[in-house]
Design an enzyme around this catalytic site. Structure first.
Site, PDB file in Angstrom:
ATOM      1  N   CYS A   5       0.837  -1.200   0.000  1.00  0.00           N
ATOM      2  CA  CYS A   5       0.000   0.000   0.000  1.00  0.00           C
ATOM      3  C   CYS A   5       0.874   1.254   0.000  1.00  0.00           C
ATOM      4  O   CYS A   5       2.002   1.248   0.494  1.00  0.00           O
ATOM      5  CB  CYS A   5      -0.883  -0.042   1.251  1.00  0.00           C
TER       6      CYS A   5
ATOM      7  N   SER B 144       0.674   3.714   1.857  1.00  0.00           N
ATOM      8  CA  SER B 144       0.999   4.149   3.223  1.00  0.00           C
ATOM      9  C   SER B 144       2.340   3.555   3.682  1.00  0.00           C
ATOM     10  O   SER B 144       3.087   4.204   4.415  1.00  0.00           O
ATOM     11  CB  SER B 144      -0.096   3.713   4.198  1.00  0.00           C
TER      12      SER B 144
ATOM     13  N   HIS C 228       4.917   5.737   2.161  1.00  0.00           N
ATOM     14  CA  HIS C 228       5.067   7.021   2.866  1.00  0.00           C
ATOM     15  C   HIS C 228       6.058   6.877   4.033  1.00  0.00           C
ATOM     16  O   HIS C 228       6.810   7.800   4.338  1.00  0.00           O
ATOM     17  CB  HIS C 228       3.717   7.487   3.436  1.00  0.00           C
TER      18      HIS C 228
ATOM     19  N   HIS D 211       0.246  -3.623   6.570  1.00  0.00           N
ATOM     20  CA  HIS D 211      -0.925  -3.435   7.428  1.00  0.00           C
ATOM     21  C   HIS D 211      -2.207  -3.913   6.778  1.00  0.00           C
ATOM     22  O   HIS D 211      -3.277  -3.732   7.329  1.00  0.00           O
ATOM     23  CB  HIS D 211      -1.047  -1.946   7.777  1.00  0.00           C
TER      24      HIS D 211
ATOM     25  N   CYS E 165      -7.442  -3.052   4.088  1.00  0.00           N
ATOM     26  CA  CYS E 165      -7.092  -1.628   3.924  1.00  0.00           C
ATOM     27  C   CYS E 165      -7.826  -1.021   2.747  1.00  0.00           C
ATOM     28  O   CYS E 165      -8.753  -0.245   2.921  1.00  0.00           O
ATOM     29  CB  CYS E 165      -5.585  -1.393   3.805  1.00  0.00           C
TER      30      CYS E 165
HETATM   31  C1  CXF Z   1      -2.566   3.741   7.133  1.00  0.00           C
HETATM   32  C2  CXF Z   1      -2.779   4.802   8.116  1.00  0.00           C
HETATM   33  C3  CXF Z   1      -1.744   4.836   9.185  1.00  0.00           C
HETATM   34  C4  CXF Z   1      -1.450   3.528   9.785  1.00  0.00           C
HETATM   35  C5  CXF Z   1      -1.255   2.440   8.816  1.00  0.00           C
HETATM   36  C6  CXF Z   1      -2.204   2.420   7.681  1.00  0.00           C
HETATM   37  N1  CXF Z   1      -3.725   3.683   6.337  1.00  0.00           N
HETATM   38  C7  CXF Z   1      -3.901   3.070   5.171  1.00  0.00           C
HETATM   39  O1  CXF Z   1      -3.153   2.761   4.332  1.00  0.00           O
HETATM   40 ZN    ZN Z   2      -3.027   0.860   3.386  1.00  0.00          ZN
END
Ligand code: CXF
Ligand code: ZN
Length: 363
Positions: free
Chosen positions: A38, A40, A43, A59, A164
């Site tokens: 993902c 995220s 990031h 996650h 997610c």
């Molecule tokens: C994230 C938001 C912060 C924690 C882990 C997952 N959300 C989705 O990708």
């Molecule tokens: Zn995610």
């Protein structure tokens, strides 16, 4: 146990042999079956969102419960579970009002267990776990609050992405903005989350679904998921086009990206009285210069949906049923699977737009 570890920001993940502690009371050990890649995670890898290293990211995942900590549990060994990356203390005002994705019942940072420790180590030093789970590894020990038991006939890759992108995208439509049948909807960004917003809009019976992306291959995906119109944001004027298609603007608009440009697009593209919802999580430094003047005069609403505003315990089994009943299409979202060792290639594909969702599968 093999784990993909971020040892330093801006470095590729490293496959290391890490140690896992047994589950304590209220915790479980899960053998991983599938975990999605993902934006995220990316990031965090790039330092865009602050973190502590070494950490195991990941996650969006599913697996099978192999061991429970001492004491009673709502789970059983052998359960098929989807991970939630939010806690559910059951006592805070958010948990008690059906908004557990905002749970603030624990003081520990989100990359540790609820009690502020970790269940993973490398050379006797703690290894942190994204979202208190950290699923890019063969086995996870986490709180049972983060595990939702589902029916056993859902394929593992599908179960993983429910945790997610599916929850975030479809939930933003059904639980967040609560889009009614017949509405006109704009979706900016057609990655894993955006495509689920598109199919969420189709699911609730939206009349018009306009999808925007910079890549034509993603717009083709959007059509397959129910977009009635597509706009290439690189070559076309998005807001003008949306107004032309809908005769003045959409009722609901969603931003699955999270940049200033895309936030402004959704605000500008909703009609008077419309609702714009931010879904994609921006960089921490992003600011957006909205025009409060025109928002008030046109009674526009700008809101946000985190994790699709879902209740994981209630909504994950619903998404599983919707998939098994062929009401939502999750197979076509999974464009490629990878082995854990291929994880950095998976991120490369995510960044270059080659896949809707890449998913790591375990034996
Ligand atoms: C994230 C938001 C912060 C924690 C882990 C997952 N959300 C989705 O990708
Ligand atoms: Zn995610």
């Amino acid at each position: 146990m093999k784990a993909a570890v971020l040892t330093e920001v801006n470095k590729p993940l490293q496959i290391l042999d890490v140690d896992v502690d047994p589950p304590k009371a209220g915790e479980a050990r899960v053998k991983m079956k599938a975990t999605g890649i993902c934006m995220s995670d990316w990031h965090i890898m790039t330092g865009d969102w602050p973190t502590r290293c070494p950490i195991v990211l990941g996650h969006e995942a599913a697996g099978i419960v192999t061991e429970l900590g001492p004491g009673p549990s709502h789970l059983s060994v052998g359960d098929h579970v989807i991970f939630s990356f939010t806690s559910h203390c059951g006592h805070c005002r958010y948990c008690n009002s059906g908004r557990s994705v905002l749970c603030n019942g624990y003081k520990a940072p989100g990359f540790m267990m609820n009690d502020g420790t970790t269940r993973m180590s490398f050379k006797a030093e703690p290894v942190y776990q994204m979202g208190r789970i950290g699923t890019f590894r063969e086995e996870v020990v986490c709180s049972t609050e983060n595990l939702i038991s589902i029916r056993k006939d859902v394929p593992w890759t599908v179960a993983a992405i429910i945790g997610c992108s599916v929850a975030t995208g479809i939930g933003a439509v059904t639980r967040g903005a609560k889009v009614p049948s017949g509405a006109s909807v704009l979706v900016v960004g057609c990655g894993g989350v955006g495509l689920n917003i598109v199919q969420g809009a189709r699911l609730v019976g939206a009349r018009t679904v306009v999808a925007v992306d910079l890549l034509d291959n993603k717009l083709e995906y959007a059509k397959a998921f129910g977009a009635t119109h597509t706009i290439n944001g690189k070559t076309e004027k998005v807001v003008e086009q949306v107004r032309a298609i809908t005769g003045g603007g959409v009722d609901y608009a969603f931003d699955a990206i999270g940049t200033e440009a895309t936030v402004l697009q959704i605000v500008d593209a909703v009609a008077a009285g419309g609702v714009a919802t931010m879904v994609g999580i921006p960089s921490m430094t992003t600011r957006a210069a909205i025009s409060p003047f025109s928002m008030v005069f046109q009674e526009k609403t700008l809101g946000a949906s985190f994790y699709g505003s879902v209740q994981p315990d209630i909504d994950f089994p619903i998404f599983a049923d919707l998939y098994m009943g062929k009401k939502i299409n999750l197979d076509a979202l999974i464009s490629r699977t990878f082995k854990l060792e291929e994880i950095n290639e998976g991120f490369e594909q995510l960044r270059t737009g080659g896949v809707a969702r890449g998913v790591i599968v375990f034996d």
